[in-house]
Design an enzyme around this catalytic site. Structure first.
Site, PDB file in Angstrom:
ATOM      1  N   HIS A 188       1.178  -1.285   0.105  1.00 42.94           N
ATOM      2  CA  HIS A 188       0.349   0.132  -0.051  1.00 42.94           C
ATOM      3  C   HIS A 188       0.973   1.484   0.080  1.00 42.94           C
ATOM      4  O   HIS A 188       1.614   1.404   0.628  1.00 42.94           O
ATOM      5  CB  HIS A 188      -0.916   0.167   1.519  1.00 42.94           C
ATOM      6  CG  HIS A 188      -2.475   0.864   0.841  1.00 42.94           C
ATOM      7  ND1 HIS A 188      -1.861   2.501   0.642  1.00 42.94           N
ATOM      8  CD2 HIS A 188      -3.455   0.439   0.522  1.00 42.94           C
ATOM      9  CE1 HIS A 188      -2.689   2.338   1.170  1.00 42.94           C
ATOM     10  NE2 HIS A 188      -4.216   2.410   1.068  1.00 42.94           N
ATOM     11  N   ASP A 246      -8.115  -4.597  -0.244  1.00 38.55           N
ATOM     12  CA  ASP A 246      -9.117  -5.563  -1.705  1.00 38.55           C
ATOM     13  C   ASP A 246      -8.213  -7.065  -1.626  1.00 38.55           C
ATOM     14  O   ASP A 246      -9.325  -7.304  -2.797  1.00 38.55           O
ATOM     15  CB  ASP A 246      -7.708  -4.812  -3.035  1.00 38.55           C
ATOM     16  CG  ASP A 246      -8.214  -3.316  -2.912  1.00 38.55           C
ATOM     17  OD1 ASP A 246      -9.181  -3.139  -2.542  1.00 38.55           O
ATOM     18  OD2 ASP A 246      -7.656  -2.555  -2.790  1.00 38.55           O
TER      19      ASP A 246
END
Length: 330
Positions: A188, A246
């Site tokens: 991320h 996700d």
């Protein structure tokens, strides 16, 4: 509702979302004075409230089902499920565990710092644009596969891997800079340790699959083993590549019955709350000025300028031939 008829049945739901949300700008001329705090709040209510209906209708239109009106007694997430999956001849009752799971997904996707779509909404809003147009711009930005399509990409990756036995092979490919394969759902831009949202979604995934009878879902088993191996690998530990939100969202949404092309629509519905919050905060600040990103020129260096009359020109025969002549003087 008539706006939907202007789209082909095979239109992508996100394309419909961009068009219909943008079209809302044409319906509320008397309540779009962004200098009025009450009108700003009313616009915020309208945008957030209408998004589940628009998203559900975008889906139902593409599969040829009639639209279903929302019901006031249902919660936000429950209404979204009802309008998406109910059949007029049946009494649809969403599973409370599924409702709670979808609610978590919408909350976890509501806002996340200065991402691409949020920046788009703020930049459009800084010009004083209509709030509906600003949110439509955010939806368009979110539509990009590098932004809102991550959970769909995770499912495609898991499907490509196919078998737990092939995980080590794909782990090695992910480390190879010359290999185009990328391990989707890991890492991320902001979180440099385990994404706290991923831990919530991990638990939620098990709850939903258990409730719907999909606890033996092969993709979930594959995802769990991939996570276990990756988290023990020195390369991923050193690079701080941990599962993000996700990684599990796509598995949950698929179990609920949502097709992959609806994943980004659901993302947009949840993120709308964050977009609206950013827009309201920015417009409420009297010091807000129109956004103007700067550019640094990195093109050609300084070159000599040759006056037009001194530049070489093609001969007259060339021009005559170009215009269809036979090379004669003209």
């Amino acid at each position: 509702m008539h706006f939907f008829r202007g789209f082909t049945r095979n239109a992508h739901p996100m394309a419909i979302m961009v068009g219909v949300v943008g079209a809302l700008s044409a319906f509320y001329h008397d309540n779009t004075d962004i200098t009025d705090p009450e009108q700003r709040m009313l616009a915020a209510y309208r945008i957030i409230a209408k998004m589940p209906t628009i998203g559900a209708y975008a889906y139902r239109y593409t599969i040829g089902r009639p639209f279903v009106y929302p019901r006031n007694e249902f919660s936000f997430a429950e209404n979204l499920l009802y309008m998406t999956f109910s059949v007029p001849s049946e009494d649809y009752q969403a599973d409370p565990i599924v409702v709670r799971a979808l609610d978590k997904i919408l909350i976890l996707h509501a806002d996340h710092e200065q991402n691409a779509s949020t920046s788009t909404v703020r930049l459009a809003g800084s010009s004083g644009a209509n709030p509906f147009a600003c949110i439509a711009a955010g939806i368009a930005s979110l539509w990009g596969p590098a932004h809102g399509g991550a959970n769909e990409a995770v499912l495609k990756m898991l499907t490509e891997i196919g078998d737990v036995k092939r995980i080590p092979e794909y782990i090695q490919r992910a480390k190879d800079k010359n290999d185009p394969f990328r391990l989707m759902g890991f890492g991320h831009r902001v979180y440099k340790n385990y994404d706290p949202r991923a831990e919530i979604m991990r638990q939620t995934t098990h709850e939903v699959l258990e409730a719907l009878g999909h606890k033996d879902d092969p993709l979930l088993k594959l995802a769990m083993e991939l996570e276990r191996i990756a988290l023990q690998d020195e390369y991923f530990i050193e690079k701080k590549l941990y599962p993000n939100v996700d990684f599990y969202t796509g598995i949950v949404l698929r179990a609920m019955g949502f097709p992959t092309h609806m994943f980004t629509v659901l993302f947009a519905i949840g993120r709308t709350v964050g977009w609206v919050a950013h827009w309201k905060e920015m417009i409420s600040d009297p010091e807000t000025r129109i956004g103007r990103p700067r550019q640094l020129y990195v093109g050609q260096p300084k070159r000599p300028y040759v006056p037009l009359e001194e530049r070489p020109t093609p001969g007259r025969r060339t021009w005559a031939r170009f215009w269809g002549g036979k090379g004669l003087e003209v």
